[in-house]
Every structure is written in structure tokens, then in C-alpha cells.
Design a protein around this motif. Structure first.
Motif: not given
Ligand code: ZN
Length: 188
Positions: A129, A149, A152
Motif C-alpha cells: 500500500c 488494504c 487503510c
Molecule cells: Zn494502507
């Protein structure tokens, strides 16, 4: 180390390592054939792998589709298997076909230590990421593929260019849950 890997084989080994490594001793993670194919193609597009590719008809969630497949990449997977760095698992699918899944063997885990930092960086660029630098999961669904991800909570599409429908005979509806898993997790 008796075996000398090519640059592509080393990067491929490291890619499979990133996709299947786990911190838990009780967990064994495999990467399925199709997400791996998608990533090899992405790797070619991004200049990480120097392989040829061509459209190939594959069974994609119960339908015949054309995706870009690298035969040279497939050959390197087979080479890594033959020298015992990569293990293969054959899985039955809900469509009564078989797919393959891969992970590193013990020998492969030792060999991956010798992958140069340049090669590691190149491969990580594809998987990690950009924001939090953690490894993203790869999902391939019937109509799209994407990185996800967890940290995130961010979904990034993977360009599966070259995929198109080919005429097919109407097939029964496939339960969606069987299509979602890109990685198989087994407790020991
Ligand atoms: Zn991330």
C-alpha cells in the motif's frame, strides 16, 4: 545455495512470498492461480517482469474469458516448483473444476533471503500500500479485481485489461461466496 535463479524467477519467488507470508504459525496461506496471473500481468505492465504475454482463454468464475497470460511466467512458476522452492495445492471449485494455489516451501523461504534489495523493492512497489506500506490483499471477482488494504480500508482496482466475454452457454448461478476468496487460509 546451489540454485541460481534468474532475475524474473527471484522476483516471482518474492512476489509469492509477499502474498502468502503470515505471522501466525497456525495459519497457512496460499495464493490462487488467477490472482497470481493478474499480478504477473500487472508486473509486466509496470516493468517488474520481462516476460511476453498473450490473450488466453481461461475459466473465470464459471465462464470462458480471455485474459492476458504470460507463458514465460507460468514456465518460471513450474521451474520454481521443480527445484522445490514453491509448493502447489490443487483445489476443487464449486464449478467442479480444479484450480491451483501456491506458496513457498521451506526451501523457498530460505532462498527468498538471497533476493536482492533492488528486486524486493521492485516487487513491493506492486503489492505494498503506497500509504501505510503494508501488504495489500488481492481479490478477483467475476467482473473486477482489486487490491484491498485492511489498514487503510482502501480498495484499488487492478486493471484486468484484455478480459472480455466470449459466447458461452447459460450456466447456473454460482454462489458468490465461492468466488470471493483469493487466498485460502487453513488452520493446521
Ligand atoms: Zn494502507
Amino acid at each position: 545455495m546451489g540454485v541460481k535463479l534468474t532475475r524474473e524467477q527471484g522476483r516471482l519467488l518474492y512476489l509469492i512470498h509477499l502474498l502468502t507470508r503470515t505471522d501466525s504459525e497456525d495459519e497457512v496461506v496460499w495464493v490462487k492461480d488467477l490472482p497470481l496471473k493478474a499480478l504477473l500481468y500487472q508486473g509486466i505492465i509496470h516493468g517488474i517482469f520481462d516476460w511476453d504475454y498473450a490473450p488466453q482463454s481461461v475459466l473465470f468464475h464459471g465462464r470462458r474469458k480471455f485474459i492476458n497470460v504470460t507463458q514465460e511466467g507460468e514456465d518460471d512458476i513450474n521451474d520454481l516448483r521443480e527445484i522445490g522452492f514453491v509448493d502447489k495445492l490443487r483445489l476443487s471449485t464449486s464449478e467442479h473444476t480444479h484450480i491451483n494455489a501456491y506458496r513457498l516451501s521451506e526451501k523457498g523461504l530460505e532462498a527468498v533471503e538471497a533476493i536482492t534489495e533492488d528486486d524486493q523493492d521492485a516487487v513491493e512497489e506492486l503489492i505494498i500500500c503506497p500509504k501505510c506500506k503494508k501488504t495489500r490483499d488481492v481479490f478477483v471477482e467475476a467482473t473486477e479485481a482489486y487490491f484491498f488494504c485492511k489498514s487503510c480500508n482502501k480498495k484499488t482496482p487492478i486493471d484486468l485489461l484484455g478480459i472480455e466475454d466470449v459466447p458461452y452457454i447459460t450456466e447456473p448461478f454460482m454462489p458468490r461466496i465461492a468466488l470471493l476468496e483469493e487466498v485460502v487460509r487453513h488452520g493446521d
